[in-house]
Design a protein around this motif. Structure first.
Motif, PDB file in Angstrom:
ATOM      1  N   TRP A  39       0.763  -1.210  -0.188  1.00  0.00           N
ATOM      2  CA  TRP A  39       0.124  -0.029   0.122  1.00  0.00           C
ATOM      3  C   TRP A  39       1.050   1.181  -0.087  1.00  0.00           C
ATOM      4  O   TRP A  39       1.956   1.249   0.406  1.00  0.00           O
ATOM      5  CB  TRP A  39      -0.912   0.124   1.277  1.00  0.00           C
ATOM      6  CG  TRP A  39      -1.689  -1.328   1.143  1.00  0.00           C
ATOM      7  CD1 TRP A  39      -1.655  -2.392   1.912  1.00  0.00           C
ATOM      8  CD2 TRP A  39      -2.956  -1.378   0.652  1.00  0.00           C
ATOM      9  NE1 TRP A  39      -2.478  -3.180   1.738  1.00  0.00           N
ATOM     10  CE2 TRP A  39      -3.533  -2.769   0.999  1.00  0.00           C
ATOM     11  CE3 TRP A  39      -3.751  -0.644  -0.337  1.00  0.00           C
ATOM     12  CZ2 TRP A  39      -4.751  -2.991   0.527  1.00  0.00           C
ATOM     13  CZ3 TRP A  39      -4.944  -1.091  -0.584  1.00  0.00           C
ATOM     14  CH2 TRP A  39      -5.336  -2.392  -0.387  1.00  0.00           C
ATOM     15  N   SER A  45      -1.765   0.656   7.119  1.00  0.00           N
ATOM     16  CA  SER A  45      -0.836  -0.288   6.603  1.00  0.00           C
ATOM     17  C   SER A  45       0.443   0.136   6.761  1.00  0.00           C
ATOM     18  O   SER A  45       1.398  -0.565   7.342  1.00  0.00           O
ATOM     19  CB  SER A  45      -1.163  -1.064   5.278  1.00  0.00           C
ATOM     20  OG  SER A  45      -2.306  -2.026   5.373  1.00  0.00           O
ATOM     21  N   ASP A  46       0.810   1.392   6.086  1.00  0.00           N
ATOM     22  CA  ASP A  46       2.123   1.811   5.979  1.00  0.00           C
ATOM     23  C   ASP A  46       2.581   2.243   7.482  1.00  0.00           C
ATOM     24  O   ASP A  46       3.912   1.859   7.938  1.00  0.00           O
ATOM     25  CB  ASP A  46       2.024   3.012   5.358  1.00  0.00           C
ATOM     26  CG  ASP A  46       3.571   3.533   5.039  1.00  0.00           C
ATOM     27  OD1 ASP A  46       4.494   3.117   4.810  1.00  0.00           O
ATOM     28  OD2 ASP A  46       3.757   4.900   5.383  1.00  0.00           O
ATOM     29  N   ASN A  68       7.380   0.290  -0.027  1.00  0.00           N
ATOM     30  CA  ASN A  68       5.979   0.387  -0.492  1.00  0.00           C
ATOM     31  C   ASN A  68       5.587   0.234  -1.989  1.00  0.00           C
ATOM     32  O   ASN A  68       6.517   0.727  -2.700  1.00  0.00           O
ATOM     33  CB  ASN A  68       5.516   1.926  -0.228  1.00  0.00           C
ATOM     34  CG  ASN A  68       5.610   2.355   1.167  1.00  0.00           C
ATOM     35  OD1 ASN A  68       6.081   2.851   1.603  1.00  0.00           O
ATOM     36  ND2 ASN A  68       4.515   2.102   1.762  1.00  0.00           N
ATOM     37  N   PRO A  70       2.406  -0.017  -3.932  1.00  0.00           N
ATOM     38  CA  PRO A  70       0.896   0.167  -3.932  1.00  0.00           C
ATOM     39  C   PRO A  70       0.378  -0.420  -5.355  1.00  0.00           C
ATOM     40  O   PRO A  70       1.266  -0.324  -6.471  1.00  0.00           O
ATOM     41  CB  PRO A  70       0.731   1.512  -3.676  1.00  0.00           C
ATOM     42  CG  PRO A  70       1.718   2.456  -4.184  1.00  0.00           C
ATOM     43  CD  PRO A  70       2.820   1.482  -3.708  1.00  0.00           C
ATOM     44  N   SER A  73      -5.530  -2.590  -5.564  1.00  0.00           N
ATOM     45  CA  SER A  73      -6.070  -3.231  -4.117  1.00  0.00           C
ATOM     46  C   SER A  73      -4.986  -3.950  -3.463  1.00  0.00           C
ATOM     47  O   SER A  73      -5.333  -5.013  -2.709  1.00  0.00           O
ATOM     48  CB  SER A  73      -7.230  -4.084  -4.358  1.00  0.00           C
ATOM     49  OG  SER A  73      -8.399  -3.303  -4.800  1.00  0.00           O
ATOM     50  N   GLY A  74      -3.635  -3.523  -3.419  1.00  0.00           N
ATOM     51  CA  GLY A  74      -2.680  -4.023  -2.667  1.00  0.00           C
ATOM     52  C   GLY A  74      -1.968  -5.327  -3.367  1.00  0.00           C
ATOM     53  O   GLY A  74      -1.120  -6.122  -2.757  1.00  0.00           O
ATOM     54  N   THR A 157     -12.364   1.053  -1.542  1.00  0.00           N
ATOM     55  CA  THR A 157     -11.309   0.317  -2.431  1.00  0.00           C
ATOM     56  C   THR A 157     -12.469  -0.562  -3.153  1.00  0.00           C
ATOM     57  O   THR A 157     -12.771  -1.325  -2.478  1.00  0.00           O
ATOM     58  CB  THR A 157     -10.222  -0.338  -1.680  1.00  0.00           C
ATOM     59  OG1 THR A 157      -9.688   0.598  -0.964  1.00  0.00           O
ATOM     60  CG2 THR A 157      -9.302  -0.979  -2.533  1.00  0.00           C
ATOM     61  N   GLU A 183      -7.158   3.880  -4.142  1.00  0.00           N
ATOM     62  CA  GLU A 183      -6.315   2.576  -3.837  1.00  0.00           C
ATOM     63  C   GLU A 183      -5.899   2.187  -2.420  1.00  0.00           C
ATOM     64  O   GLU A 183      -5.927   1.139  -1.844  1.00  0.00           O
ATOM     65  CB  GLU A 183      -5.064   2.777  -4.526  1.00  0.00           C
ATOM     66  CG  GLU A 183      -4.752   2.233  -6.102  1.00  0.00           C
ATOM     67  CD  GLU A 183      -5.197   0.705  -6.064  1.00  0.00           C
ATOM     68  OE1 GLU A 183      -4.704  -0.031  -5.425  1.00  0.00           O
ATOM     69  OE2 GLU A 183      -5.837   0.517  -6.963  1.00  0.00           O
ATOM     70  N   GLY A 184      -6.006   3.283  -1.613  1.00  0.00           N
ATOM     71  CA  GLY A 184      -5.616   3.023  -0.096  1.00  0.00           C
ATOM     72  C   GLY A 184      -6.087   4.076   0.895  1.00  0.00           C
ATOM     73  O   GLY A 184      -6.833   5.105   0.319  1.00  0.00           O
TER      74      GLY A 184
END
Length: 316
Positions: A39, A45-46, A68, A70, A73-74, A157, A183-184
């Motif tokens: 992500w 998450s980060d 990272n 991204p 969707s991961g 998402t 995306e996130g």
């Protein structure tokens, strides 16, 4: 003599090589362990996995750089992680979003594409709205949205867990939103703060700075109990909606990673989870430490995967 000598040398070579493999495993880790976070920067998450990585560095006395990756969707970063050598020098993070993406047809990957190591954290989610909406309570929002179906935009998402949450929320509250895909978490929060969307369901720790700056308002907590950080904000259950939106985050490794290496990582992560410093760091980030060992985490993933499979049709 030459044949005998050759056979003797081959036997000696095998005898030397096998202990060498053991010694290599025993010396793990002896170089940096790359931690692929699938992500972008700024989301839960980060933030949380950077804390895990930092404390794991201290526990293993080796660098754990965060990378990272991204996208989709991961699944972009996870696909890269799944292709890495199963030698313990690549770890990655999954949450319920991977299970959702799998059952929504976004990816053929699932939790069992990897070897689970340990669950580390869980999130506290809240219902957020742009501050300019003027809504001060959940009832304020529901009244407006019910009067204008599809007019107000919710960030999700698409095909992911936030999408499933949005549908569950709509079904429980008799509302209809227009969905905008991001995306996130970081992208959705920036869009919400900028007024590009009106509503989002996000984890508190990622939204904390935006709430403190007055960019957005929390209307309800999607948790069992009120959050200590938001004592005046009721839970969805208090307001009559039997909903709880939970995201857990765990560490996994590529399939085929030796058990001895997984056990080393599992033990190190357990020590991290039990340390006061880590617990405090995660709490300061608005999260909760929720450790599960390899066996328990695997069982959790199996059960949750079945739940998501049974409910993925809601996105049709």
């Amino acid at each position: 003599m030459k044949l005998k000598t050759l056979l003797t040398l081959s036997a000696l070579s095998a005898a030397i090589t096998l202990p060498g493999v053991t010694l290599a495993a025993d010396s793990y880790p002896d170089r940096p362990i790359e931690f692929i976070v699938p992500w972008g920067p700024g989301g839960a998450s980060d933030l949380l996995m950077r804390l895990v990585g930092r404390h794991l560095e201290q526990e293993l006395d080796t660098p754990v750089p965060i990378i990272n990756m991204p996208g989709a969707s991961g699944t972009v970063g996870l696909r890269e992680a799944s292709r890495r050598d199963p030698d313990g020098y690549t770890i990655t993070q999954i949450h319920e979003g991977l299970l959702m993406a799998h059952h929504a047809g976004v990816t053929d990957q699932n939790w069992d594409t990897f070897e689970p190591v340990a669950m580390m954290t869980s999130d506290n989610s809240v219902i957020l709205v742009n501050a300019d909406s003027g809504w001060e309570t959940l009832d304020d929002m529901l009244e407006a949205v019910q009067a204008s179906p599809g007019e107000y935009r919710m960030g999700v998402t698409l095909g992911g867990i936030p999408h499933l949450w949005a549908v569950q929320f709509e079904n429980a509250t008799d509302t209809e939103f227009g969905y905008v895909g991001y995306e996130g978490t970081g992208e959705r929060l920036r869009a919400l703060a900028g007024g590009h969307i009106t509503v989002a369901i996000e984890d508190y720790q990622s939204a904390e700075a935006f709430l403190e700056n007055g960019d957005m308002t929390a209307l309800a907590a999607a948790t069992d109990e009120r959050l200590d950080e938001l004592p005046d904000i009721p839970t969805l259950k208090e307001l009559g909606y039997d909903l709880e939106f939970l995201v857990t985050r765990g560490v996994v490794v590529p399939k085929g990673t030796p058990d001895s290496i997984i056990e080393t990582l599992e033990s190190a992560l357990e020590s991290v989870a039990e340390s006061d410093a880590f617990v405090n760091d995660v709490a300061n980030a608005g999260g909760t430490v929720r450790f599960m060992n390899r066996a328990d985490y695997t069982d959790y993933l199996e059960r949750n995967d079945q739940f998501i499979e049974d409910n993925a049709h809601l996105l049709d």
